[in-house]
Design an enzyme around this catalytic site. Sequence first.
Site, PDB file in Angstrom:
ATOM      1  N   PHE A   1     -16.571  -2.311  16.135  1.00  0.00           N
ATOM      2  CA  PHE A   1     -16.178  -2.890  17.418  1.00  0.00           C
ATOM      3  C   PHE A   1     -16.205  -1.789  18.472  1.00  0.00           C
ATOM      4  CE2 PHE A   1     -13.732  -5.613  14.329  1.00  0.00           C
ATOM      5  CZ  PHE A   1     -14.572  -6.708  14.447  1.00  0.00           C
TER       6      PHE A   1
ATOM      7  N   ILE B   1      12.626 -10.290   1.819  1.00  0.00           N
ATOM      8  CA  ILE B   1      13.761  -9.532   2.366  1.00  0.00           C
ATOM      9  C   ILE B   1      14.508 -10.343   3.423  1.00  0.00           C
ATOM     10  CG2 ILE B   1      12.838  -7.217   1.904  1.00  0.00           C
ATOM     11  CD1 ILE B   1      12.184  -7.190   5.046  1.00  0.00           C
TER      12      ILE B   1
ATOM     13  N   PHE C   1       0.819  -1.213   0.000  1.00  0.00           N
ATOM     14  CA  PHE C   1       0.000   0.000   0.000  1.00  0.00           C
ATOM     15  C   PHE C   1       0.862   1.277   0.000  1.00  0.00           C
ATOM     16  CE2 PHE C   1      -2.297   2.635   3.446  1.00  0.00           C
ATOM     17  CZ  PHE C   1      -2.828   3.513   2.512  1.00  0.00           C
TER      18      PHE C   1
ATOM     19  N   TYR D   1       4.708  -7.201  17.119  1.00  0.00           N
ATOM     20  CA  TYR D   1       4.806  -6.195  16.055  1.00  0.00           C
ATOM     21  C   TYR D   1       5.423  -4.895  16.586  1.00  0.00           C
ATOM     22  CZ  TYR D   1       3.132  -2.739  12.643  1.00  0.00           C
ATOM     23  OH  TYR D   1       3.046  -1.712  11.732  1.00  0.00           O
TER      24      TYR D   1
HETATM   25  C1  UD2 Z   1      -3.411   0.514  14.057  1.00  0.00           C
HETATM   26  C2  UD2 Z   1      -2.581  -0.289  13.082  1.00  0.00           C
HETATM   27  C3  UD2 Z   1      -1.887  -1.395  13.769  1.00  0.00           C
HETATM   28  C4  UD2 Z   1      -1.089  -0.876  14.942  1.00  0.00           C
HETATM   29  C5  UD2 Z   1      -2.030  -0.093  15.862  1.00  0.00           C
HETATM   30  C6  UD2 Z   1      -1.251   0.550  16.987  1.00  0.00           C
HETATM   31  C7  UD2 Z   1      -3.629  -0.251  10.905  1.00  0.00           C
HETATM   32  C8  UD2 Z   1      -4.430  -1.019   9.921  1.00  0.00           C
HETATM   33  N1  UD2 Z   1      -3.433  -0.857  12.078  1.00  0.00           N
HETATM   34  O1  UD2 Z   1      -4.427  -0.266  14.597  1.00  0.00           O
HETATM   35  O2  UD2 Z   1      -1.008  -2.015  12.841  1.00  0.00           O
HETATM   36  O3  UD2 Z   1      -0.045  -0.066  14.454  1.00  0.00           O
HETATM   37  O4  UD2 Z   1      -2.635   0.967  15.131  1.00  0.00           O
HETATM   38  O5  UD2 Z   1      -2.061   1.349  17.754  1.00  0.00           O
HETATM   39  O6  UD2 Z   1      -3.148   0.828  10.651  1.00  0.00           O
HETATM   40  N2  UD2 Z   1     -12.566  -1.403  13.683  1.00  0.00           N
HETATM   41  C9  UD2 Z   1     -13.938  -1.671  13.609  1.00  0.00           C
HETATM   42  N3  UD2 Z   1     -14.361  -2.565  12.672  1.00  0.00           N
HETATM   43  C10 UD2 Z   1     -13.508  -3.204  11.813  1.00  0.00           C
HETATM   44  C11 UD2 Z   1     -12.118  -2.915  11.901  1.00  0.00           C
HETATM   45  C12 UD2 Z   1     -11.682  -2.003  12.852  1.00  0.00           C
HETATM   46  O7  UD2 Z   1     -14.736  -1.130  14.384  1.00  0.00           O
HETATM   47  O8  UD2 Z   1     -13.979  -4.009  10.984  1.00  0.00           O
HETATM   48  C13 UD2 Z   1     -12.102  -0.441  14.704  1.00  0.00           C
HETATM   49  C14 UD2 Z   1     -10.997  -1.004  15.570  1.00  0.00           C
HETATM   50  O9  UD2 Z   1     -11.509  -1.750  16.640  1.00  0.00           O
HETATM   51  C15 UD2 Z   1     -10.306   0.278  16.011  1.00  0.00           C
HETATM   52  C16 UD2 Z   1     -10.486   1.220  14.814  1.00  0.00           C
HETATM   53  O10 UD2 Z   1     -11.546   0.677  14.048  1.00  0.00           O
HETATM   54  O11 UD2 Z   1     -10.932   0.817  17.131  1.00  0.00           O
HETATM   55  C17 UD2 Z   1      -9.253   1.313  13.949  1.00  0.00           C
HETATM   56  O12 UD2 Z   1      -8.853  -0.017  13.625  1.00  0.00           O
HETATM   57  P1  UD2 Z   1      -7.578  -0.326  12.681  1.00  0.00           P
HETATM   58  O13 UD2 Z   1      -7.375  -1.794  12.710  1.00  0.00           O
HETATM   59  O14 UD2 Z   1      -7.736   0.323  11.365  1.00  0.00           O
HETATM   60  O15 UD2 Z   1      -6.395   0.455  13.374  1.00  0.00           O
HETATM   61  P2  UD2 Z   1      -5.810   0.414  14.865  1.00  0.00           P
HETATM   62  O16 UD2 Z   1      -5.646   1.839  15.252  1.00  0.00           O
HETATM   63  O17 UD2 Z   1      -6.573  -0.469  15.764  1.00  0.00           O
END
Ligand code: UD2
Length: 316
Positions: free
Chosen positions: A213, A61, A19, A152
């Site tokens: 969620f 890599i 991406f 991670y």
């Molecule tokens: C992000 C990063 C992760 C890590 C993390 C550290 C991405 C994709 N993920 O996770 O790699 O670096 O930050 O803090 O950038 N959600 C829903 N429904 C869905 C999917 C997600 O409600 O189907 C919610 C999820 O529970 C969260 C929010 O959306 O509250 C963002 O989710 P995410 O997976 O895009 O990113 P995040 O911040 O949890």
Amino acid sequence: MGETTIENSKILITGGAGFIGSNLADALINDNEIVVVDDLSMGKKKNLPQGANLHFIEHSIADYEFMSTLLEAWKFDYIFLLAAVASVADTIVRPAETHIINQDANLNILETIRIKKLPVKKILFSSSAAVYGNNPELPKKETSPIDPLSPYAVDKFATERFVIDYGRLYDIPTVATRFFNVYGPKQNPKSPYSGVLSLVLESIINGQTFTVFGDGEQTRDFVHVEDVVRALTVLASHSEALHDVYNVGTGVETSLNTVIRLFEEIEHKNLTVSLANARVGDIRESYCDNNKLMSMESWPMLSVKDGLINYVQYTK
Ligand code: UD2
């Protein structure tokens, strides 16, 4: 200081079919020669621009011999380390295996450059806001306490340190970046752990139900990939960006409910939403202080609304 550009350079992008890497390749392809190494585990060949100055190599890599030979043969000017197993959940299931990619492979690249004394103008390692973990301090500053909570995040933080300290100890120009929630063209919605905006967009286009969620009031710093690419080129080309780490985000927090509403407005459609329990370990609020990056070179980052309009247009 004005904007500087990268031209007539040999550039390596690991994870370049993914991406962020492929968007970076698009931005640099016209004026440079680019080598992309990608195992296509998440990336796609069709993400990449075409042309004689784009050399795509499907390879891991983690193959030390291969990477060392490549680095020695090309003597790259700029190296963007974007290859990673980006799913936090996957690193919890396979901590040792993903460590080889998320840390050891990058260390090998640094080692090759150190031992062979390869000339390089800048190495940029892509880290993540994940290093801040559940630290409640807001906005997150580069000086905020870190709290890596997953393999991670541990690998991202440790590799940041290797990158920065190798730079200092062996006089190699290095920089690390902590990306917040990046979204935009070419983000792959394949996994349930893909970026939430790619999942919302897929659901709204295909008329599928999207699962929120929690209550949807959790906030994130959603940054368009175009601004992330700009941050990378700024940090690559400014010589004063050295042996240091930079947040890459907009500095604005937006709730999940707000982005869903914006998508609905842009698409003139209602998204069918179902509610489920919040994910274990989910962070309630996150946004960054981006002053360190912006004090080097500032530009108006895309608002979430403009960024989403761009993303929808591209995807359709
Ligand atoms: C992000 C990063 C992760 C890590 C993390 C550290 C991405 C994709 N993920 O996770 O790699 O670096 O930050 O803090 O950038 N959600 C829903 N429904 C869905 C999917 C997600 O409600 O189907 C919610 C999820 O529970 C969260 C929010 O959306 O509250 C963002 O989710 P995410 O997976 O895009 O990113 P995040 O911040 O949890």
